[in-house]
Write a protein that holds these residues in place. Structure first.
Motif, PDB file in Angstrom:
ATOM      1  N   THR A   8      37.820  43.039  27.877  1.00 19.36           N
ATOM      2  CA  THR A   8      37.257  43.455  29.288  1.00 19.36           C
ATOM      3  C   THR A   8      38.542  43.757  30.071  1.00 19.36           C
ATOM      4  OG1 THR A   8      37.328  41.466  30.359  1.00 19.36           O
ATOM      5  CG2 THR A   8      35.205  41.904  29.167  1.00 19.36           C
ATOM      6  N   ASP A   9      38.274  44.464  31.289  1.00 17.68           N
ATOM      7  CA  ASP A   9      39.084  44.186  32.136  1.00 17.68           C
ATOM      8  C   ASP A   9      38.704  43.503  33.447  1.00 17.68           C
ATOM      9  OD1 ASP A   9      36.969  45.587  33.341  1.00 17.68           O
ATOM     10  OD2 ASP A   9      38.027  47.510  34.132  1.00 17.68           O
ATOM     11  N   ARG A  42      42.661  47.654  34.977  1.00 19.28           N
ATOM     12  CA  ARG A  42      41.451  47.922  35.697  1.00 19.28           C
ATOM     13  C   ARG A  42      40.954  49.605  35.360  1.00 19.28           C
ATOM     14  NH1 ARG A  42      42.116  46.282  41.898  1.00 19.28           N
ATOM     15  NH2 ARG A  42      44.220  47.070  41.406  1.00 19.28           N
ATOM     16  N   HIS A  43      39.731  49.607  34.780  1.00 14.62           N
ATOM     17  CA  HIS A  43      39.136  50.878  34.420  1.00 14.62           C
ATOM     18  C   HIS A  43      39.847  51.752  33.468  1.00 14.62           C
ATOM     19  CE1 HIS A  43      38.343  50.578  39.142  1.00 14.62           C
ATOM     20  NE2 HIS A  43      37.289  49.707  38.312  1.00 14.62           N
ATOM     21  N   ALA A  44      40.835  51.122  32.779  1.00 15.27           N
ATOM     22  CA  ALA A  44      41.669  51.662  31.461  1.00 15.27           C
ATOM     23  C   ALA A  44      40.913  51.784  30.163  1.00 15.27           C
ATOM     24  CB  ALA A  44      43.090  51.220  31.530  1.00 15.27           C
ATOM     25  N   VAL A  45      39.960  52.877  30.119  1.00 14.33           N
ATOM     26  CA  VAL A  45      39.242  52.776  28.849  1.00 14.33           C
ATOM     27  C   VAL A  45      40.156  53.237  27.978  1.00 14.33           C
ATOM     28  CG1 VAL A  45      37.509  54.162  27.805  1.00 14.33           C
ATOM     29  CG2 VAL A  45      37.050  53.876  30.469  1.00 14.33           C
ATOM     30  N   VAL A  69      34.966  47.742  29.530  1.00 13.80           N
ATOM     31  CA  VAL A  69      35.708  48.570  30.663  1.00 13.80           C
ATOM     32  C   VAL A  69      34.849  49.613  31.032  1.00 13.80           C
ATOM     33  CG1 VAL A  69      37.968  49.459  31.005  1.00 13.80           C
ATOM     34  CG2 VAL A  69      37.685  47.554  29.548  1.00 13.80           C
ATOM     35  N   ASP A  70      34.324  49.578  32.199  1.00  8.11           N
ATOM     36  CA  ASP A  70      33.229  50.367  32.683  1.00  8.11           C
ATOM     37  C   ASP A  70      33.208  50.847  34.064  1.00  8.11           C
ATOM     38  OD1 ASP A  70      30.916  51.804  32.251  1.00  8.11           O
ATOM     39  OD2 ASP A  70      29.425  49.786  32.481  1.00  8.11           O
ATOM     40  N   PRO A  71      34.132  52.026  34.313  1.00  9.72           N
ATOM     41  CA  PRO A  71      34.321  52.104  35.657  1.00  9.72           C
ATOM     42  C   PRO A  71      32.782  53.006  35.989  1.00  9.72           C
ATOM     43  CG  PRO A  71      35.669  53.559  34.354  1.00  9.72           C
ATOM     44  CD  PRO A  71      35.067  52.402  33.259  1.00  9.72           C
ATOM     45  N   GLY A  72      31.984  53.451  35.181  1.00 14.38           N
ATOM     46  CA  GLY A  72      30.838  54.118  35.293  1.00 14.38           C
ATOM     47  C   GLY A  72      29.426  53.261  35.414  1.00 14.38           C
ATOM     48  N   ASN A  94      31.468  55.836  27.033  1.00 16.14           N
ATOM     49  CA  ASN A  94      32.793  56.484  28.104  1.00 16.14           C
ATOM     50  C   ASN A  94      34.052  56.683  27.129  1.00 16.14           C
ATOM     51  OD1 ASN A  94      33.652  53.793  27.481  1.00 16.14           O
ATOM     52  ND2 ASN A  94      33.557  53.277  29.718  1.00 16.14           N
ATOM     53  N   THR A 127      25.164  46.449  38.474  1.00 21.12           N
ATOM     54  CA  THR A 127      26.602  46.079  38.865  1.00 21.12           C
ATOM     55  C   THR A 127      27.157  45.487  37.737  1.00 21.12           C
ATOM     56  OG1 THR A 127      26.360  44.278  40.150  1.00 21.12           O
ATOM     57  CG2 THR A 127      26.574  46.403  41.289  1.00 21.12           C
TER      58      THR A 127
END
Length: 261
Positions: A8-9, A42-45, A69-72, A94, A127
């Motif tokens: 995870t991030d 952070r957010h780095a898929v 790692v899931d910015p969406g 993603n 969330t």
């Protein structure tokens, strides 16, 4: 043995990773949980894909790899369970599993849609789907639930540009470790010649055999344990010394006449 890895991030300061582990163990009390990394940028898929691509081959077949790692998170992107290379993958659609699935023609992906495999209430939290969707799915996979039970098959999982090696002479930085070493996707073919060096940020770093051979306080390069080019400073920080970041281009070139300055 039910073996589940987590990537995870989230970091380790907050309760997020612990919550996911609690959910997994509540469903599959015998699971063995292994942390690959919770320090993905952070957010780095693509960073999460790099960690998975490097680590998966060292685990037994049928290991469940949970990657969040899931910015969406909460959007229309699909939650997936997949199989590839004899392993199970759980995470957002993603592109995080793109390399692994593309490199295995027998890979399969399914959308996590069946409510019995989600935390209650069924809607969960928009969330924190790592806790409410992905952790339960990973636990049920570890318990032996077949992929097809989770929902409809997905024939078009997301693809992203990732860090797989594409050239033996040029590449880019794909990871920076805690020592400031710059790890690339440049994979030279055959043993490197002694006259070669690596050019990065307009400077040439000599190619050496191991860390201790690097010139003091100056950048050098080597072929690391994954057989890709790594740039380092002997007992120093190459990222800080060179100002390089993930995505910085590098190339094999003729060796400098003297160490980089």
């Amino acid at each position: 043995m039910a073996l589940v890895t987590l990537t995870t991030d989230f970091g380790v300061k907050d309760p997020w990773v612990g919550s996911m582990k609690g959910v997994i163990l509540s469903i599959c009390p015998g699971a063995v949980l292994v942390d690959l990394s919770h320090e993905i940028p952070r957010h780095a898929v693509a960073g999460a894909a790099y960690v998975l691509n490097r680590c998966l081959k060292y685990f037994p077949q049928r290991t469940v790899h949970l990657a969040v790692v899931d910015p969406g998170v909460g959007s229309a992107r699909r939650p997936l369970v997949c199989s590839a290379h004899g392993h199970y993958l759980v995470g957002p659609d993603n592109g995080i599993f793109a390399d692994l699935c593309q490199s295995d023609p027998t890979s399969e992906c399914f959308e996590i849609a069946a409510r019995e495999f989600l935390r209650t209430p069924p809607a969960g939290s928009p969330t924190f789907q790592g806790r409410d969707v992905f952790a339960p799915a990973a636990a049920h996979l570890a318990q032996g639930v077949p992929l097809s039970a989770f929902g409809p098959r997905v024939s078009d999982p997301a693809r992203i540009r990732t860090a797989l090696a594409v050239s033996s002479v040029e590449g880019e930085i794909v990871w920076i470790d805690r020592f400031g070493n710059l790890i690339s996707n440049l994979h030279p073919l055959g043993p490197p010649e002694h006259h070669l060096a690596v050019e990065v940020m307009g400077r040439k770093a000599p190619l050496v055999g191991h860390y201790a051979q690097g010139p003091h306080a100056l950048p050098a390069a080597l072929i690391n344990s994954d057989q890709v080019v790594e740039i380092f400073v002997n007992r120093g920080d190459a990222a800080a010394a060179l100002g390089a970041t993930i995505g910085t281009r590098i190339a094999l070139v003729s060796a400098p006449t003297r160490p980089a300055t």
